[in-house]
Design a protein around this motif. Structure first.
Motif, PDB file in Angstrom:
ATOM      1  N   LEU A   1       0.914  -1.153  -0.479  1.00  0.00           N
ATOM      2  CA  LEU A   1       0.022  -0.083  -0.021  1.00  0.00           C
ATOM      3  C   LEU A   1       0.593   1.287  -0.181  1.00  0.00           C
ATOM      4  O   LEU A   1       0.643   2.324  -0.925  1.00  0.00           O
ATOM      5  CB  LEU A   1      -1.598   0.154   1.318  1.00  0.00           C
ATOM      6  CG  LEU A   1      -2.892  -1.465   1.268  1.00  0.00           C
ATOM      7  CD1 LEU A   1      -2.847  -1.086   2.519  1.00  0.00           C
ATOM      8  CD2 LEU A   1      -2.726  -0.518   0.106  1.00  0.00           C
ATOM      9  N   PRO A   2       2.156   1.567   0.902  1.00  0.00           N
ATOM     10  CA  PRO A   2       2.699   2.646   0.664  1.00  0.00           C
ATOM     11  C   PRO A   2       3.490   2.986  -0.885  1.00  0.00           C
ATOM     12  O   PRO A   2       3.424   4.340  -1.033  1.00  0.00           O
ATOM     13  CB  PRO A   2       3.532   2.802   1.804  1.00  0.00           C
ATOM     14  CG  PRO A   2       3.083   1.641   2.619  1.00  0.00           C
ATOM     15  CD  PRO A   2       2.459   0.511   2.038  1.00  0.00           C
ATOM     16  N   PHE A   3       3.655   1.927  -1.158  1.00  0.00           N
ATOM     17  CA  PHE A   3       4.467   2.045  -2.392  1.00  0.00           C
ATOM     18  C   PHE A   3       3.638   2.323  -3.624  1.00  0.00           C
ATOM     19  O   PHE A   3       3.637   3.335  -4.590  1.00  0.00           O
ATOM     20  CB  PHE A   3       5.240   0.571  -3.133  1.00  0.00           C
ATOM     21  CG  PHE A   3       6.394   0.314  -1.628  1.00  0.00           C
ATOM     22  CD1 PHE A   3       7.257   1.455  -1.117  1.00  0.00           C
ATOM     23  CD2 PHE A   3       6.202  -1.196  -1.055  1.00  0.00           C
ATOM     24  CE1 PHE A   3       7.982   1.027  -0.347  1.00  0.00           C
ATOM     25  CE2 PHE A   3       7.192  -1.300  -0.384  1.00  0.00           C
ATOM     26  CZ  PHE A   3       7.984  -0.298   0.351  1.00  0.00           C
ATOM     27  N   LEU A   4       2.499   2.003  -3.613  1.00  0.00           N
ATOM     28  CA  LEU A   4       1.161   1.822  -4.454  1.00  0.00           C
ATOM     29  C   LEU A   4       0.776   3.533  -4.663  1.00  0.00           C
ATOM     30  O   LEU A   4       0.150   4.006  -5.672  1.00  0.00           O
ATOM     31  CB  LEU A   4      -0.123   1.699  -4.194  1.00  0.00           C
ATOM     32  CG  LEU A   4       0.015  -0.013  -4.324  1.00  0.00           C
ATOM     33  CD1 LEU A   4      -1.755  -0.531  -3.601  1.00  0.00           C
ATOM     34  CD2 LEU A   4       0.030  -0.196  -5.835  1.00  0.00           C
ATOM     35  N   THR A   5       0.773   4.239  -3.405  1.00  0.00           N
ATOM     36  CA  THR A   5       0.688   5.886  -3.456  1.00  0.00           C
ATOM     37  C   THR A   5       2.092   6.594  -5.067  1.00  0.00           C
ATOM     38  O   THR A   5       0.504   7.043  -5.331  1.00  0.00           O
ATOM     39  CB  THR A   5       0.871   6.644  -1.909  1.00  0.00           C
ATOM     40  OG1 THR A   5       0.324   5.404  -1.099  1.00  0.00           O
ATOM     41  CG2 THR A   5       0.943   8.067  -1.858  1.00  0.00           C
ATOM     42  N   LEU A   6       3.143   6.352  -4.696  1.00  0.00           N
ATOM     43  CA  LEU A   6       3.929   7.123  -5.188  1.00  0.00           C
ATOM     44  C   LEU A   6       4.115   6.401  -7.132  1.00  0.00           C
ATOM     45  O   LEU A   6       3.674   7.167  -7.945  1.00  0.00           O
ATOM     46  CB  LEU A   6       5.018   6.463  -4.736  1.00  0.00           C
ATOM     47  CG  LEU A   6       6.298   7.620  -5.821  1.00  0.00           C
ATOM     48  CD1 LEU A   6       6.216   9.589  -5.479  1.00  0.00           C
ATOM     49  CD2 LEU A   6       7.835   7.176  -4.830  1.00  0.00           C
TER      50      LEU A   6
END
Length: 456
Positions: free
Chosen positions: A373-378
């Motif tokens: 999820l955190p990497f999907l943001t970028l």
């Protein structure tokens, strides 16, 4: 003529206000769409029949394939309309919307015909077997063979309306259909109603998409004097600049979704080898994880109009600030959601099916998926930026890296190392690599907009 309020939103409003005005309705509509997908899983899960739940999961790649058309003519036309607004080329804005509407209508009808006449081959490709084929076919009949045109046109029209800043109306149309679907689901699915099981979920989806299409057509008719969104066939044109502009962004975006379908089909086929319970657990874990994932997707799509407008107008400062504000806002939320999923995975999985085996398997899979999820943001918001600037080749490169280079090989490798449960870790590894690539390519786009701003 676009009204002054919406024009001010693109050009002068405070960045936080402009971004939130455009993205909150889109996030809400994405969230409601996930919730109505979860409603299918929830009410079908109430039957305590893994076969019926597996049918909804196995059909998911076909519904995801709709996004190939949605993105080709939704994302592509939205880019063309917003960038033309930035250049004050209002005739191109209107004619682009007409082309996008009728092209998506034509392809969605082909989708329906193909599904109806090639259903047996489609079921084999999806991984359905003698146990799950009948339930899967019933669900696909209403959602695809009958419902494909309504499902696709509904989404494409939301893109067209959103492209000129009417994010709220775009979301109302989408949300109204989703809410209707959730109301109809229990009546069509459960024994006290029509008792149609998974097929009933498909019928409820079809009816709700018809309703959403009617909303958008009514909106366009009532607002015809203050909107550039148009479906009047007399404005249909095959102008080279319109077709090329839409396809330059739309085709890479469409290919990206076809690769997503391929990845999901491979994932489901791997999972099917472990039985119907494993497929049901995988479907539940994926759909819970889709809540923050689709909200992130909604954020990336919601910000596209202001990025396209600012890019075409050469306003580098507004372009960069809009992107960075969105990244910070999204990252904080995704970190929170990842923490909640890691802590409460069993409780969340149990909501959808009270089966010890499925809860244990589903919660383990959910904990693996949520690490992305955190990497999907970028990754997602950067792809939205590429689509907003006409750099379809960048988004295509990301799609190829995500699925062909990284995720699909990782599914094969991790499934061998850690059967079934290793499948959920392919996405986090792939998105980590893509996040690094996103930083590199976004820096290039920032340098380009700085040069455009100096010239402007």
């Amino acid at each position: 003529m676009l009204d002054e309020k919406r024009l001010d939103l693109f050009e002068n409003a405070k960045i936080s206000k402009a971004v939130l005005t455009l993205t909150i309705p889109t996030i809400l509509s994405s969230l409601v769409m996930v919730l109505y997908n979860l409603a299918d899983t929830f009410f079908v899960g109430m039957l305590s029949d893994p076969v019926e739940n597996a049918a909804v999961t196995l059909a998911a790649p076909v519904l995801l394939a709709f996004n190939a058309v949605n993105n080709l003519f939704g994302v592509g036309t939205s880019y063309m309309m917003s960038s033309s607004l930035g250049r004050k080329d209002y005739d191109t804005v209107k004619r682009s919307s007409v082309f996008g509407f009728y092209a998506s209508l034509f392809l969605s009808l082909l989708f329906s015909v193909f599904s109806y006449f090639c259903m047996d081959s489609l079921l084999v490709m999806l991984g359905a077997d003698s146990v799950t084929a009948e339930a899967t076919e019933g669900y696909l009949f209403w959602t695809v063979s009958i419902g494909a045109p309504f499902s696709i046109i509904n989404v494409v029209m939301a893109y067209l309306v959103r492209s000129e800043g009417s994010a709220m109306h775009a979301s109302i149309g989408t949300i109204s259909g989703c809410i209707l679907n959730m109301i109809l689901d229990p009546f069509f699915i459960l024994p006290w109603g029509l008792g149609m099981k998974a097929e009933g979920a498909g019928l409820a989806t079809c009816i709700s998409n018809v309703f959403a299409c009617m909303y958008f057509l009514t909106y366009i008719f009532l607002k015809r004097k203050s909107t550039f969104v148009c479906v009047n066939i007399k404005y249909l044109t095959l102008r080279k600049n319109i077709v090329k502009g839409i396809c330059a962004v739309g085709i890479p975006s469409s290919i990206q979704n076809l690769l997503n379908v391929t990845g999901m089909t491979i994932l489901n086929n791997f999972t099917a080898a472990f039985g119907a319970s494993a497929v049901a657990a995988m479907g539940i874990a994926q759909k819970i994880n889709q809540v923050p994932t689709n909200m992130n997707f909604g954020l990336s799509q919601g910000i596209m109009p202001i990025l396209s407008y600012s890019w075409a107008a050469g306003n580098g400062e507004r372009f960069k600030k809009s992107y960075m504000f969105t990244i910070r806002m999204s990252l904080a939320f995704m970190l929170l959601m990842m923490t909640l999923f890691l802590m409460f995975a069993p409780q969340l999985t149990e909501i959808f099916m009270d089966n010890d085996e499925i809860v244990k398997t589903g919660s383990s899979l959910l904990r693996g998926f949520c690490l992305a999820l955190p990497f999907l943001t970028l990754d997602f918001i950067s792809v939205g930026l590429f689509q907003s600037t006409g750099k379809g080749h960048y988004s295509l490169l990301f799609a190829i890296c995500r699925k062909i280079v990284l995720e699909i090989p990782l599914l094969i490798i991790l499934n061998r190392i850690y059967p079934l449960f290793g499948l959920s870790f392919a996405q986090p590894v792939a998105e980590l690599v893509l996040a690094i690539l996103a930083i590199i390519f976004v820096r290039r786009v920032f340098k380009e907009i700085d040069k455009k701003s100096m010239i402007a």
